[in-house]
Design an enzyme around this catalytic site. Structure first.
Site, PDB file in Angstrom:
ATOM      1  N   GLY A  46      39.086  47.570  42.360  1.00  0.00           N
ATOM      2  CA  GLY A  46      40.065  47.695  41.286  1.00  0.00           C
ATOM      3  C   GLY A  46      39.382  47.640  39.935  1.00  0.00           C
ATOM      4  CD  GLN A  51      37.608  44.512  35.038  1.00  0.00           C
ATOM      5  OE1 GLN A  51      38.502  45.025  35.685  1.00  0.00           O
ATOM      6  NE2 GLN A  51      36.545  43.960  35.598  1.00  0.00           N
TER       7      GLN A  51
END
Ligand code: ZN
Length: 170
Positions: A46, A51
């Site tokens: 994932g 991020q």
């Protein structure tokens, strides 16, 4: 679609709470495409928008060859407890045992703004909780009493930490 650099632990952008998505046009689609591409390149199970340095409520998860694109996701129900190893692409090379809910039900929107539901246990259930935490600026190490609980990859040949399926949830 491109592979983008993943924000690493220590970067304050990982701690930002994602803003709700209210526009479902091309910028969102490009972000979701980049998330999937970067996740697969890593590889990981994932990846969440923070991020990639974008503080918005969007993430992707791929388990059993099924890609889930989740926008504005929310856990609406959870049952049981499950303790297992977990890792993160923003903290490569380390794992730790984290207790999560065993099964969760998530309501979200897809890339077009339509309501979708995803339920999962096992790896999918853990990935859902891990990625949704990222959207709140939360990391799996926040569940640890001490960073001493982190297990370096390959610490022991017979250690469960070297098992591939737990590798980097996202
Ligand atoms: Zn992560």
């Amino acid at each position: 679609m491109s592979v983008r650099p993943i924000v690493m632990l220590g970067d304050p952008r990982l701690r930002l709470k994602g803003l709700p998505v209210d526009s479902f046009g091309r910028p969102l689609h490009e972000l979701l495409d980049d998330l999937a591409h970067t996740m697969r390149d890593a590889p990981g199970v994932g990846l969440a928008a923070p991020q990639l340095g974008e503080a918005v409520q969007a993430c992707v998860i791929e388990v059993s060859d099924q890609l889930h694109e989740l926008v504005n996701p929310m856990i609406v129900r959870a049952t049981g407890d499950d303790r297992d190893l977990e890792g993160c692409l923003s903290l490569p090379g380390y794992y730790a045992y984290v207790t999560r809910r065993e099964r969760v039900w998530v309501v979200a929107q897809n890339r077009f703004g339509r309501k979708i539901k995803v339920a999962g246990s096992g790896l999918l259930g853990r990935a859902l909780q891990h990625e949704l935490d990222h959207l709140e600026g939360k990391l799996f190490i926040d569940y640890l009493d001490s960073m001493d609980e982190l297990i370096p990859v390959g610490a022991s040949d017979e250690d469960e930490a070297s098992a591939v399926p737990v590798a980097a949830l996202g």
